[in-house]
Scaffold this active site. Structure first.
Site, PDB file in Angstrom:
ATOM      1  N   ARG A  22      10.214   2.186 -19.894  1.00  0.00           N
ATOM      2  CA  ARG A  22      11.323   1.956 -20.828  1.00  0.00           C
ATOM      3  C   ARG A  22      12.408   3.036 -20.736  1.00  0.00           C
ATOM      4  O   ARG A  22      13.596   2.699 -20.674  1.00  0.00           O
ATOM      5  CB  ARG A  22      10.794   1.801 -22.253  1.00  0.00           C
ATOM      6  CG  ARG A  22      10.145   0.444 -22.514  1.00  0.00           C
ATOM      7  CD  ARG A  22       9.617   0.351 -23.919  1.00  0.00           C
ATOM      8  NE  ARG A  22       8.588   1.363 -24.164  1.00  0.00           N
ATOM      9  CZ  ARG A  22       8.027   1.580 -25.361  1.00  0.00           C
ATOM     10  NH1 ARG A  22       8.418   0.876 -26.406  1.00  0.00           N
ATOM     11  NH2 ARG A  22       7.093   2.489 -25.495  1.00  0.00           N
TER      12      ARG A  22
ATOM     13  N   ASN B 126       8.400  -3.121 -24.799  1.00  0.00           N
ATOM     14  CA  ASN B 126       7.083  -3.435 -24.252  1.00  0.00           C
ATOM     15  C   ASN B 126       6.541  -4.659 -24.962  1.00  0.00           C
ATOM     16  O   ASN B 126       6.650  -4.771 -26.199  1.00  0.00           O
ATOM     17  CB  ASN B 126       6.098  -2.286 -24.497  1.00  0.00           C
ATOM     18  CG  ASN B 126       6.160  -1.233 -23.415  1.00  0.00           C
ATOM     19  OD1 ASN B 126       6.785  -1.437 -22.371  1.00  0.00           O
ATOM     20  ND2 ASN B 126       5.534  -0.105 -23.652  1.00  0.00           N
TER      21      ASN B 126
END
Length: 307
Positions: free
Chosen positions: A19, A37
Site C-alpha cells: 500500500r 487491503n
C-alpha cells in the site's frame, strides 16, 4: 484526458509494504483515488491523465516491493469520482469467503540491521526489530485481512513514536504490523536450570545446589528451573544474550523460542555438547542443522558451490 480505473492486484501483496508503495507511485504519477487491503488482494481506484495512468499500472506490475509477488493485475474502466488526493484506506472486512496470499516471515533487512547496531538509534540492539520490508508475517497472523488487530501483536499497543511511524505513508514502517521497540513491544525472556554458576535472576537463598555432573546427565531436564528473567530494557536484554553466549561457550544446550517453534542450540565445534544433544534427542546419526554467520564461515568447514 482524465480517466479512472479500478485495479485489483492478486498475489503476495499484504504485509510487504504494497500500500505505501502504491501511495508513493500515485504521488509520482499525479494519481488521485485510494488503495486498500482486502481478503482477496489489494484494490486501487486510480484517476489521472491517461498516459500517466498507463505508466502507473506498468510500474505497479513490473517494479513491486521486493518481498511481494504479483500474480495478477485486473483492470476495469469506471466512471470518474473526481478525487482530489490519494489516500490509503482501512482494510475491507467483507468477502470473508475469499482469501489472499500472506508473505512468509522475512529475514532482517539491511536497513534494520544498520539500525540494530547503531548506538544512536532508539532500536539499538532491540531483538525484535522489523519494518515493512522484513520481520514476521505468516507466524503472527490469526485471520485476514493482515492488520495488527488480526495478529499476535494486538496485545502490544504501540508507543507514540512507533504509532507515528506506523501512520506515516512515507515511513519505512508504515503499517508494519509487528512494529515495536523496547518501550512498547515484546521482550526476550530467560530461564535456566538452578545450580549453574552466575545464573541470571537467581536467589541465593532458594537456589538448589545442582552439580555439574547432574546437569550434564541425560535426565538434566528434570532439574529445577529458576525464575523467569525479562529483558525489558536494553541492559537487561543484553545481559540475557550475553548469558546465552556464555553458556553456549561452556558447552551447554539452549532452547531458543523462535517464531514457529523451538530451536535446540549448542556449539557445533564442541564434540561433548553435540554428543549430549544427540543423546537427549535420541538422534545418533542424522545430521543437525548448522548455523554460520557468513558464507565465508561456511566455506571454512564445507564445500560451497557458486550456486
Amino acid at each position: 484526458m482524465i480517466e479512472a480505473l479500478d485495479i485489483q492486484v492478486k498475489g503476495i501483496v499484504q504485509g510487504v509494504g504494497f500500500r505505501p508503495f502504491v501511495y508513493r507511485l500515485a504521488k509520482k504519477y499525479l494519481i488521485n483515488g485510494w488503495v486498500l487491503n482486502a481478503t482477496d488482494g489489494v484494490f486501487i481506484h486510480a484517476e489521472g491523465e491517461a498516459k500517466l495512468l498507463d505508466e502507473f499500472v506498468i510500474e505497479l506490475s513490473e517494479n513491486p516491493p521486493a518481498a511481494s509477488r504479483v500474480e495478477e493485475v485486473a483492470l476495469k474502466e469506471v466512471p470518474l469520482e473526481d478525487f482530489d488526493s490519494f489516500e490509503i484506506r482501512f482494510s475491507d472486512a467483507g468477502a470473508v469467503e475469499k482469501t489472499t496470499l500472506v508473505s512468509p516471515d522475512l529475514a532482517t533487512c539491511d536497513d534494520c540491521v544498520r539500525e540494530l547496531f547503531n548506538p544512536n538509534d532508539r532500536r539499538y540492539r532491540y531483538p525484535f526489530i522489523n519494518c515493512t520490508n522484513c520481520g514476521p508475517r505468516f507466524t503472527i497472523i490469526e485471520k485476514l485481512p493482515y492488520d495488527r488487530k488480526s495478529t499476535s501483536m494486538k496485545d502490544f499497543p504501540m508507543c507514540e513514536r512507533c504509532a507515528r511511524e506506523y501512520g506515516d505513508p512515507l515511513d519505512r514502517r508504515f503499517h508494519a504490523q509487528p512494529d515495536a521497540c523496547f518501550e512498547c513491544g515484546p521482550h526476550v525472556s530467560w530461564r535456566e536450570h538452578e545450580g549453574l554458576p552466575g545464573a541470571l535472576g537467581a536467589n541465593p537463598e532458594t537456589q538448589t545446589d545442582v552439580s555439574r555432573e547432574t546437569l550434564r546427565a541425560a535426565d538434566a531436564i528434570a532439574a529445577p528451573l529458576g525464575q523467569m528473567t525479562w529483558g525489558s530494557t536494553r541492559a537487561e536484554s543484553d545481559a540475557i544474550l550475553a548469558r546465552a553466549v556464555e553458556l553456549l561457550c561452556a558447552g551447554k544446550i539452549l532452547a531458543v523460542k523462535g517464531l514457529g517453534g523451538f530451536h535446540l542450540v549448542c556449539d557445533a565445534n564442541n564434540a561433548d555438547a553435540v554428543a549430549l544433544l544427540r543423546a537427549r534427542k535420541r538422534r545418533e546419526g542424522k545430521a543437525f542443522a548448522v548455523m554460520a554467520a557468513t558464507t565465508d564461515d561456511v566455506r571454512r568447514v564445507c564445500e560451497v558451490s557458486d550456486a
